[in-house]
Design a protein around this motif. Structure first.
Motif, PDB file in Angstrom:
ATOM      1  N   MET A 152       0.834  -1.196   0.000  1.00  7.47           N
ATOM      2  CA  MET A 152       0.000   0.000   0.000  1.00  7.47           C
ATOM      3  C   MET A 152       0.874   1.253   0.000  1.00  7.47           C
ATOM      4  N   VAL A 164      -5.717   3.324  -2.401  1.00 11.54           N
ATOM      5  CA  VAL A 164      -5.234   2.841  -1.107  1.00 11.54           C
ATOM      6  C   VAL A 164      -6.080   1.674  -0.600  1.00 11.54           C
ATOM      7  N   SER A 165      -7.386   1.844  -0.623  1.00  9.87           N
ATOM      8  CA  SER A 165      -8.242   0.798  -0.058  1.00  9.87           C
ATOM      9  C   SER A 165      -9.618   0.867  -0.679  1.00  9.87           C
ATOM     10  N   GLY A 166     -10.476  -0.079  -0.281  1.00  7.78           N
ATOM     11  CA  GLY A 166     -11.853  -0.098  -0.757  1.00  7.78           C
ATOM     12  C   GLY A 166     -12.091  -1.256  -1.709  1.00  7.78           C
ATOM     13  N   PHE A 167     -13.365  -1.497  -1.976  1.00  7.70           N
ATOM     14  CA  PHE A 167     -13.729  -2.597  -2.868  1.00  7.70           C
ATOM     15  C   PHE A 167     -14.812  -2.147  -3.832  1.00  7.70           C
ATOM     16  N   THR A 257      -9.315  -6.326   6.443  1.00  2.00           N
ATOM     17  CA  THR A 257      -9.278  -5.211   7.391  1.00  2.00           C
ATOM     18  C   THR A 257      -8.341  -4.115   6.890  1.00  2.00           C
ATOM     19  N   ILE A 258      -7.137  -4.508   6.455  1.00  2.36           N
ATOM     20  CA  ILE A 258      -6.174  -3.510   5.998  1.00  2.36           C
ATOM     21  C   ILE A 258      -6.732  -2.717   4.817  1.00  2.36           C
ATOM     22  N   PHE A 259      -7.346  -3.424   3.863  1.00  2.00           N
ATOM     23  CA  PHE A 259      -7.804  -2.744   2.652  1.00  2.00           C
ATOM     24  C   PHE A 259      -9.286  -2.359   2.697  1.00  2.00           C
ATOM     25  N   SER A 260      -9.873  -2.384   3.877  1.00  2.00           N
ATOM     26  CA  SER A 260     -11.290  -2.001   4.055  1.00  2.00           C
ATOM     27  C   SER A 260     -12.198  -2.693   3.049  1.00  2.00           C
ATOM     28  N   PRO A 262     -15.332  -5.144   2.405  1.00  6.07           N
ATOM     29  CA  PRO A 262     -16.479  -5.649   3.185  1.00  6.07           C
ATOM     30  C   PRO A 262     -16.746  -7.124   2.944  1.00  6.07           C
ATOM     31  N   ARG A 266     -14.145 -10.021   7.668  1.00  5.12           N
ATOM     32  CA  ARG A 266     -14.317  -8.863   8.542  1.00  5.12           C
ATOM     33  C   ARG A 266     -15.648  -8.942   9.274  1.00  5.12           C
TER      34      ARG A 266
ATOM     35  N   GLN B 220     -20.302  -1.989   6.084  1.00  5.78           N
ATOM     36  CA  GLN B 220     -18.851  -2.242   6.130  1.00  5.78           C
ATOM     37  C   GLN B 220     -18.130  -1.571   4.975  1.00  5.78           C
ATOM     38  N   ASP B 221     -18.836  -0.828   4.143  1.00  2.00           N
ATOM     39  CA  ASP B 221     -18.181  -0.155   3.044  1.00  2.00           C
ATOM     40  C   ASP B 221     -18.460   1.345   3.131  1.00  2.00           C
ATOM     41  N   ARG B 252     -17.170   6.540   4.903  1.00  2.00           N
ATOM     42  CA  ARG B 252     -16.511   5.280   4.555  1.00  2.00           C
ATOM     43  C   ARG B 252     -15.964   4.596   5.791  1.00  2.00           C
ATOM     44  N   VAL B 253     -16.142   3.297   5.873  1.00  2.00           N
ATOM     45  CA  VAL B 253     -15.599   2.541   7.004  1.00  2.00           C
ATOM     46  C   VAL B 253     -14.212   2.036   6.637  1.00  2.00           C
ATOM     47  N   PRO B 255     -11.360   0.429   8.900  1.00  2.00           N
ATOM     48  CA  PRO B 255     -11.055   0.062  10.284  1.00  2.00           C
ATOM     49  C   PRO B 255      -9.589   0.250  10.672  1.00  2.00           C
ATOM     50  N   GLU B 256      -8.680   0.069   9.726  1.00  2.00           N
ATOM     51  CA  GLU B 256      -7.264   0.094  10.058  1.00  2.00           C
ATOM     52  C   GLU B 256      -6.754   1.543  10.103  1.00  2.00           C
ATOM     53  N   THR B 259      -4.315   2.596   7.276  1.00  2.00           N
ATOM     54  CA  THR B 259      -4.978   2.757   5.982  1.00  2.00           C
ATOM     55  C   THR B 259      -5.756   4.074   5.936  1.00  2.00           C
ATOM     56  N   GLU B 263      -5.197   7.098   3.344  1.00  2.00           N
ATOM     57  CA  GLU B 263      -6.282   7.612   2.505  1.00  2.00           C
ATOM     58  C   GLU B 263      -6.423   9.125   2.667  1.00  2.00           C
TER      59      GLU B 263
END
Lengths: 312, 549
Positions: A152, A164-167, A257-260, A262, A266, B220-221, B252-253, B255-256, B259, B263
């Motif tokens: 990352m 950085v993160s998300g899906f 968790t690291i990359f958020s 869902p 998690r 969770q998103d 936005r969720v 958790p870390e 991260t 962001e």
């Protein structure tokens, strides 16, 4: 074959029932009261008692189990104690996410690791082999969260090539852009495991008599490796890949968790922390089911890879 | 690198809340945002705020939750009868005014006319009555006890509602400012629940009068809120009464922590309300982020279970108080982002007693040793641990992991070791920790408490609240009497006196080691206009939040 399949599917029932009893007992015997989590640390004693009653937690354990399992058998996994969402809906939402992540991670791992293993075996004790072995060693020993944060930091934070993160769903280009780093992170230990396994498996096969025969009748080196050695060497690799698939499905927690992301990992970890029993029980059942089914599929795959294997 | 720092003292009032806005910026001076009211462009309508948080909202049924992640969205979607100002005083909300009978038993509220729910239905007194009756009768509500004193709610006319209390309840208006007292739409809730659905779990099952409307919720998103363009009834604590400047808020969720911060630095989120103290100084120095420090009402403390044999001796408890060096705790564990605490309440709480400063236990290891000697812990074993009748002075300290505990707990262990106390640390997972405390398995315990008024003393020290949240086994008729008076008296002076006396009792009896009052730090990206942090909930209704580019 059909009878074998039927027997295996029948065996699913005691396995899942056993899993359900185990997970139920472990959860309920672990210290921690969901009512207390809902109420928060400052709630007076009466409030906790009222919530316990509302959630049905004041009943004896076996009553709670039978209430739950009889509903499950009728296809109702219950509702989350916290979000009040139906467990089935929560799993339907999160499981495909984890599945997509796992499949991409595994695909990446296969594409990278098998050639790595082959090259490493064929060029044994050269610098290529040493490099592959070093990378495998790192892949196995560096923890997932470190790999994830490192990737990352380099690709998302410093170079800004990737988010950085998300899906996002894989039906979009954006989805593929988002899944690269998490899939690499999740797949790294698998790459390492499979590359090493492929290497040793091929080395072992290369000493077999039929390989000597193949060489003796004047086949080219590459034909020997790819047509004869690789096919036989892949059998243990497929077994391990099948197992890895199951582990990745259940073990994507840290990456998620690291990359958020869902995903179901998690979902279950959060549910465990808050003692959200119906969610944990539902998620474990589904993952256990997937694990068993994947193992079955791998067993069936053997018959294709190795025609000598037949199930009766 | 050009860098500016400014601190502005924003508010001093009845309760003094200090809000420090430290603004740093890179590049041309025009890019640098200044404190509130100072920006050339001023508030701009439009734009989207992306809010990064560490936890998902549990439910948007305000009566069914106690979590911050639910409260912060409730404040945006709903309104309350009365609101809390930045100085914690009570101001109008959906009620434009109200009056209280002399005996403190009858509260009459006059609702603003022309308030509409997101669904379009006008707000009436009947909705208010429904909201509170639902809350009072909701078996599984974790906050229901807050309105135990309400015995009846009457609709006087379409815009007037009356609450009849069974006994005076001094913090009633405070309760009405909370997210749990958000006003619901009777027709809507009844319809959702009659379909067998759970209220507040999706955009289709939520309706409020607040400045933002729930548009999308993918658990969770993220959650997307859009501006309520019809909103004009914002509380007078804001210059802008509505509609909000922001067109859209996405929560936005993430958790870390690492991260979320990445962001923020990458510019893909605009704001985060949770920064670990260890990150603060780095972020202050390297980035174009704006960091805001503020103090809410909180106390981090070590509590003693008084029924534990060793700790039933007040001399031991006082010795432990004297042995802990809070200055060192602030520097090492909190990176300076805390103030040492002298008593159970933070100094900016209404009801705080200045006398705690005089009777507090200052760091004095010699005094601590002397007290332990007096208590009979006078022999030393080979490791320098005190003994009495062959029994070592060994105490169990339980805690649940937090952002500071990795440094804090070994530090406290070492400080107590210096005076000859052998502390066993036991870290536990939060839920198991709560259960262990309820079962009384602890001798000492670490906890942090956030509150909005001095009534927290009632929760923690009334004998009725054993075994939790009174986890100290403190049972004293005089304390109980004072705490009951603090709730039922309608005389402010009498209530203040009661709060003062309870604080004196808590400190004199050394029921706690009050450790520190934490300072909070939130971070906003360069695209967010200057922020004013609300002490009850960081961005509260977001009516004053805007994007600058």
């Amino acid at each position: 074959m059909t009878r074998y399949l039927f027997r295996r599917l029948l065996a699913l029932i005691p396995v899942l029932l056993g899993v359900s009893i185990l997970v139920f007992l472990i959860l309920h015997l672990t210290p921690g009261n969901p009512a207390e989590v809902v109420a928060g640390p400052d709630a007076p004693p009466e409030t906790i008692a009222a919530i316990e009653k509302e959630l049905g937690l004041d009943k004896p354990l076996y009553v709670q189990y039978f209430t739950w399992i009889s509903k499950v058998l009728r296809g109702d996994l219950g509702k989350s104690l916290r979000s009040k969402q139906p467990v089935a809906a929560e799993i339907r939402r999160t499981f495909p996410v984890t599945l997509q992540l796992t499949v991409v991670a595994l695909a990446l791992a296969v594409i990278v690791s098998i050639p790595m293993g082959v090259v490493s075996a064929v060029r044994k004790d050269t610098w290529v082999d040493n490099l592959v072995r070093l990378l495998s060693f790192l892949g196995i020993s560096v923890p997932v969260f470190a790999v994830g944060l490192l990737l990352m930091w380099v690709f998302a934070y410093k170079l800004r090539w990737l988010p950085v993160s998300g899906f996002k769903p894989l039906t979009t280009v954006n989805g593929w852009v988002h899944i690269i780093l998490p899939a690499l992170t999740l797949g790294a230990p698998t790459v390492a495991t499979v590359a090493r396994l492929t290497r040793s498996s091929i080395l072992e096969t290369l000493t077999a008599d039929y390989i000597r025969t193949a060489r003796a009748k004047g086949l080219r080196g590459s034909a020997v490796v790819y047509r004869h050695a690789l096919r036989n060497a892949l059998l243990p690799v497929v077994t391990v890949l099948g197992l890895q698939f199951g582990y990745l499905l259940g073990g994507a927690v840290v990456t998620e968790t690291i990359f958020s992301i869902p995903g179901v990992g998690r979902l279950s970890v959060q549910a465990i922390q808050t003692r959200d029993f119906p969610i944990v029980q539902g998620a474990v059942l589904v993952v256990a089911y997937a694990f068993v089914v994947i193992n079955l599929l791998v067993d069936l795959l053997y018959t294709i890879i190795d025609p000598r294997i037949r199930y009766e | 690198m050009l860098r500016r720092r400014r601190a502005v003292l924003a508010l001093v009032a009845m309760a003094v809340i200090l809000v420090f806005a430290a603004c740093g910026g890179q590049g041309a001076p025009t890019d640098v945002s200044g404190p509130a009211g100072d920006t050339a462009a001023g508030p701009q309508p439009g734009g989207e705020l992306i809010f990064g948080r560490n936890e998902e909202t549990e439910t948007l049924d305000p009566q069914a939750t106690t979590t911050v992640s639910s409260a912060e969205v409730d404040y945006l979607i709903y309104d309350t009868l009365v609101t809390r100002d930045f100085d914690m005083s009570i101001k109008p909300g959906l009620a434009e005014d109200w009056n209280v009978s002399d005996d403190g038993l009858v509260y009459t509220f006059h609702l603003k006319p022309d308030v509409k729910f997101h669904s379009g239905k006008p707000l009436t007194a009947q909705d208010v009555k429904f909201t509170f009756e639902r809350w009072k009768n909701k078996e599984g509500s974790p906050t229901r006890y807050q309105i135990d004193a309400v015995s009846e709610i009457q609709v006087v006319d379409e815009h007037t509602v009356r609450f009849i209390l069974s006994e005076p309840y001094a913090i009633f208006l405070d309760v009405l400012t909370g997210y749990a007292a958000s006003i619901l739409n009777e027709e809507f809730v009844t319809e959702v629940e009659s379909r067998g659905q759970d209220y507040g779990t999706s955009p289709e099952t939520v309706d409020g009068t607040g400045p933002f409307i729930l548009k999308e919720w993918i658990r969770q998103d993220h959650m997307t809120l859009v501006r309520n363009d019809a909103y004009t009834w914002g509380p007078p604590i804001y210059e802008n009464r509505g509609p909000a400047y922001l067109e859209r808020v996405t929560l936005r969720v993430i958790p870390e922590d690492a991260t979320r911060i990445a962001e923020l630095e990458a510019g893909s989120i605009d704001f985060t309300p949770t920064l670990p103290p260890v990150e603060v100084s780095r972020l202050e120095n390297v980035s174009d982020l704006n960091l805001y420090r503020y103090t809410d009402l909180n106390t981090q403390f070590i509590g003693f279970r008084l029924s534990a044999p060793i700790l039933s001796d007040i001399r031991v408890r006082r010795a432990i108080n004297h042995a802990i060096n809070k200055e060192e705790v602030v520097e090492a564990a909190y990176y300076g982002l805390a103030e040492p605490a002298s008593g159970p309440l933070a100094p900016n709480t209404w009801g705080w007693w200045p006398g705690v400063e005089d009777i507090q236990y200052r760091y004095d290891p010699e005094k601590a040793k002397q007290l332990l000697e007096e208590a009979g812990w006078s022999q030393m074993d080979a490791r320098g641990i005190r003994q009495k009748d062959g029994q070592p002075l060994k105490i169990l300290l339980m805690y649940s992991k937090g952002p500071t505990t990795d440094v804090l707990m070994p530090l406290i262990q070492e400080q107590l070791r210096q005076v000859g106390i052998d502390v066993t640390l036991r870290e536990m997972e939060w839920t198991a920790y709560l259960a262990a405390l309820r079962a009384g398995e602890h001798e000492m315990m670490l906890m942090g408490v956030r509150y909005t008024n001095a009534d927290i003393l009632y929760f923690y020290f009334h004998s009725k609240q054993r075994p939790a949240p009174n986890r100290f086994a403190w049972a004293d008729p005089e304390t109980d009497r004072l705490l009951e008076m603090s709730r039922t008296s309608t005389n402010d002076e009498e209530r203040l006196k009661a709060y003062h006396d309870v604080q004196r009792i808590v400190v004199e009896n050394a029921i706690w080691v009050p450790l520190v009052h934490e300072k909070r730090v939130v971070a906003a990206g360069p695209a967010v206009g200057p922020l004013k942090i609300h002490p009850a909930n960081v961005l509260y209704k977001m009516l004053d939040v805007y994007k600058v580019r």
